[in-house]
Enzyme design. Structure first.
Site, short mmCIF file in Angstrom:
data_model
loop_
_atom_site.label_atom_id
_atom_site.label_comp_id
_atom_site.label_asym_id
_atom_site.label_seq_id
_atom_site.Cartn_x
_atom_site.Cartn_y
_atom_site.Cartn_z
N ARG A 1 0.80 2.70 -1.97
CA ARG A 1 0.52 1.64 -2.57
C ARG A 1 -0.60 1.63 -3.53
NH1 ARG A 1 -2.05 -3.66 -0.20
NH2 ARG A 1 -0.73 -5.78 -1.46
N HIS B 1 0.87 -0.14 -7.09
CA HIS B 1 0.86 -1.20 -7.71
C HIS B 1 0.03 -0.73 -9.17
CE1 HIS B 1 -0.80 -4.24 -4.63
NE2 HIS B 1 1.00 -4.25 -4.24
N ASP B 2 -0.23 0.35 -9.81
CA ASP B 2 -0.20 1.00 -10.83
C ASP B 2 0.30 0.76 -11.65
OD1 ASP B 2 -2.29 2.33 -12.67
OD2 ASP B 2 -1.18 4.01 -12.48
N GLY C 1 2.35 -0.37 -16.27
CA GLY C 1 2.59 0.94 -16.27
C GLY C 1 1.81 1.86 -16.14
N ASP D 1 -0.98 3.95 -15.77
CA ASP D 1 -2.40 4.39 -16.66
C ASP D 1 -3.39 3.93 -15.53
OD1 ASP D 1 -2.42 1.51 -16.07
OD2 ASP D 1 -2.48 1.32 -18.24
N SER E 1 -4.50 1.43 -14.37
CA SER E 1 -5.27 0.27 -14.25
C SER E 1 -5.73 -0.79 -13.19
CB SER E 1 -4.52 -0.36 -15.41
OG SER E 1 -3.15 -0.71 -14.44
N ASN F 1 -4.15 -8.37 -4.66
CA ASN F 1 -4.51 -6.86 -4.45
C ASN F 1 -5.88 -6.40 -3.15
OD1 ASN F 1 -2.87 -5.68 -6.63
ND2 ASN F 1 -3.71 -5.82 -8.17
N HIS G 1 7.03 0.61 3.43
CA HIS G 1 6.69 -0.17 4.06
C HIS G 1 7.17 0.34 5.46
CE1 HIS G 1 6.67 -4.06 1.27
NE2 HIS G 1 5.87 -3.05 1.26
N THR G 2 6.74 1.61 4.97
CA THR G 2 7.15 2.96 6.88
C THR G 2 5.53 3.13 7.40
OG1 THR G 2 8.03 4.27 8.08
CG2 THR G 2 7.80 4.78 5.61
N THR H 1 5.09 2.96 14.11
CA THR H 1 4.78 4.17 13.79
C THR H 1 4.47 3.79 12.75
OG1 THR H 1 6.89 4.59 13.02
CG2 THR H 1 6.35 5.60 15.39
N ASP I 1 8.68 7.97 8.26
CA ASP I 1 9.75 8.20 8.57
C ASP I 1 10.58 7.08 8.52
OD1 ASP I 1 9.35 6.17 10.61
OD2 ASP I 1 8.56 6.99 11.70
C1 HEM Z 1 9.90 -4.53 -2.85
C2 HEM Z 1 8.97 -4.84 -3.14
C3 HEM Z 1 8.00 -5.37 -2.06
C4 HEM Z 1 6.22 -6.21 -1.20
C5 HEM Z 1 6.77 -7.40 -2.12
C6 HEM Z 1 5.26 -6.21 -1.19
C7 HEM Z 1 4.53 -6.46 -0.70
C8 HEM Z 1 2.98 -5.86 0.03
C9 HEM Z 1 2.45 -6.43 0.95
C10 HEM Z 1 1.88 -8.28 1.16
C11 HEM Z 1 2.11 -6.29 1.63
C12 HEM Z 1 0.87 -6.54 2.33
C13 HEM Z 1 -0.33 -7.14 1.76
C14 HEM Z 1 -1.38 -7.58 3.03
O1 HEM Z 1 -1.31 -8.42 4.30
O2 HEM Z 1 -2.10 -6.36 3.50
C15 HEM Z 1 2.38 -4.76 1.53
C16 HEM Z 1 1.11 -3.38 1.92
C17 HEM Z 1 2.16 -2.47 1.15
N1 HEM Z 1 3.56 -2.10 0.65
FE1 HEM Z 1 4.46 -2.93 -0.23
N2 HEM Z 1 5.49 -4.35 -1.30
C18 HEM Z 1 6.39 -4.20 -2.34
C19 HEM Z 1 6.87 -2.82 -2.03
C20 HEM Z 1 6.08 -1.71 -2.26
C21 HEM Z 1 6.66 -0.35 -2.84
C22 HEM Z 1 7.54 0.34 -3.66
C23 HEM Z 1 5.93 0.23 -2.13
C24 HEM Z 1 5.90 1.88 -1.87
C25 HEM Z 1 6.70 2.51 -2.99
C26 HEM Z 1 5.03 -0.28 -0.99
C27 HEM Z 1 3.61 0.03 -0.21
C28 HEM Z 1 2.91 -0.45 0.45
C29 HEM Z 1 2.22 0.03 1.49
C30 HEM Z 1 2.30 1.90 2.12
C31 HEM Z 1 1.76 -1.10 2.11
C32 HEM Z 1 0.52 -0.87 3.44
C33 HEM Z 1 -1.18 -1.41 2.84
C34 HEM Z 1 -2.27 -0.53 3.73
O3 HEM Z 1 -1.67 -0.81 4.63
O4 HEM Z 1 -2.79 -0.64 3.20
N3 HEM Z 1 5.14 -1.32 -0.86
N4 HEM Z 1 3.31 -4.67 0.22
C1 LIG Z 2 -0.42 -10.15 -1.13
C2 LIG Z 2 -1.54 -9.59 -0.63
O1 LIG Z 2 -2.02 -8.67 -0.26
N1 LIG Z 2 -2.75 -10.88 -0.44
C3 LIG Z 2 -3.97 -10.82 0.10
C4 LIG Z 2 -5.10 -10.68 -0.95
O2 LIG Z 2 -6.57 -10.83 -0.74
C5 LIG Z 2 -6.66 -11.72 0.11
C6 LIG Z 2 -7.87 -11.77 0.77
O3 LIG Z 2 -9.01 -10.36 1.30
C7 LIG Z 2 -6.16 -11.90 1.43
O4 LIG Z 2 -6.26 -13.04 1.80
C8 LIG Z 2 -4.20 -11.93 0.87
O5 LIG Z 2 -3.12 -12.19 1.90
#
Ligand code: HEM
Ligand SMILES: CC(=O)N[C@H]1CO[C@H](CO)[C@@H](O)[C@@H]1O
Ligand SMILES: *[C@@H]1O[C@H](CO)[C@@H](O)[C@H](O)[C@H]1NC(C)=O
Length: 319
Positions: A66, A70-71, A76, A78, A80, A98, A195-196, A242, A247
């Protein structure tokens, strides 16, 4: 005389073309062996630190993937996203979207070793790209070559994270948003398959509990309701069963209306993307192939080229 002048002109044009072609704007600045001479063990260092970190804490694979996403989506690829806030500047990592990012210490450890081996050579942006690849692979996902040579940016501003997609977006908007960065619809669906791995906080999905009853499996709805009821916005749920394993289960859960975010479930509900969800759910190898194609594109978003940017000494600080 004239013929000689014309010949020289042709030579000059060829020279200009070669120089512009190699280093000019829009040219691919990355290559596979960029550090071949200057830091030959760079990739091995990244891999060994990531492998150890993910073995110690399997949930870190999600964090590292992730971070790279986000980077790249903000200003881009970089690095950041790694810059710390200062008294005068609130950096990306302290923006709301973030706050739950993880894995910074792994990147710091890699950078520390590389600065001893080859000071000032390997960019933090490349470390992020390689670490994301290795994390995915450690979690059972595909391994793909990552071209390197990215440069680190000097700007990190919380307000820029507006470029990140919100979890409440529908497929149409996601297609547009990713399309504006040059991604196909299939790239977007495959990348969502990131999100797997990992978890989300209730704050990111609680909107669904009240409003999306027809597209949210009843037993998942009740378990999420009790999770969020007890733990509030800070409680977490995994994206799929999982969550430390890369997967195709994420896509099979979408078919059963067990997606976590609106932006996940919409991929199955929308006619524009349902076909791809079904394909990835059925054929994991095809998902892996499409995912690595998407990652290669993502890893080359808006690169700083030539003399733009720098190679940071500490990933948390502009030089
Ligand atoms: C399609 C648009 C996307 C949206 C709207 C989105 C949104 C989110 C949100 C809201 C979370 C959870 C944040 C939280 O509540 O703590 C998350 C987690 C995550 N996202 Fe996305 N995401 C997107 C695309 C991506 C992409 C493209 C990747 C990587 C290729 C990615 C990888 C991840 C990963 C691995 C997590 C879990 C992080 C953790 O367990 O610490 N996401 N995403
Ligand atoms: C989209 C996202 O990751 N939002 C989280 C950002 O950080 C705040 C505070 O830790 C969370 O409450 C949000 O869910
Ligand atoms: C998707 O979201 C956009 C923006 O909120 C909205 O205009 C559009 O009607 C939505 N599309 C569908 C199919 O729900």
């Amino acid at each position: 005389m004239r013929a000689a002048a014309a010949k020289n002109l042709v030579r000059l044009l060829i020279l200009v073309e070669v120089v512009v072609g190699l280093a000019g704007p829009g040219a691919a600045a990355l290559s596979m062996d960029y550090y071949g001479m200057s830091c030959p063990f760079a990739e091995m260092v990244v891999m060994s630190v990531v492998n150890q970190a993910v073995m110690d804490d399997p949930t870190l694979a999600a964090g590292l993937l992730r971070l790279h996403f986000h980077d790249c989506f903000v200003q881009g690829c970089d690095a950041s996203v790694l810059i710390d806030s200062t008294p005068g500047n609130t950096a990306e990592k302290d923006a709301l979207a973030n706050k739950s990012l993880r894995g910074y210490e792994v990147i710091d450890r890699i950078k520390q070793i590389l600065e001893m081996q080859c000071p000032g050579v390997v960019s933090c942006a490349d470390i992020l790209a390689l670490a994301a690849r290795d994390a995915v692979n450690m979690a059972g996902g595909p391994y793909y070559g990552v071209p390197v040579g990215r440069r680190d940016g000097t700007r990190s501003n919380a307000a820029d994270t507006i470029a990140l997609p919100a979890p409440t977006l529908n497929a149409t908007t996601l297609i547009q948003m990713f399309g504006s960065h040059g991604f196909t619809t299939q790239d977007m669906v495959a990348l969502s398959g990131g999100h797997t791995l990992g978890v989300a906080h209730c704050a990111s999905f609680k909107n669904r509990l009240a409003t999306e009853t027809t597209t949210l499996d009843a037993s998942l709805a009740s378990s999420l309701s009790s999770t969020c009821g007890a733990g509030g916005d800070g409680a977490t749920a995994t994206f799929d069963r999982t969550s430390n394993w890369f997967d195709g289960v994420y896509f099979r859960e979408l078919q059963r209306r067990r997606g976590l975010l609106t932006s996940d479930q919409t991929l199955f509900e929308s006619p524009e993307t349902q076909r791809m969800v079904n394909m990835f759910a059925m054929n994991q190898a095809y998902f892996f192939f499409a995912f690595q194609q998407g990652m290669l594109k993502m890893g080359q978003l808006d690169l700083k080229e030539g003399t733009l940017g720098e190679v940071r000494t500490s990933c948390r600080l502009v030089n």
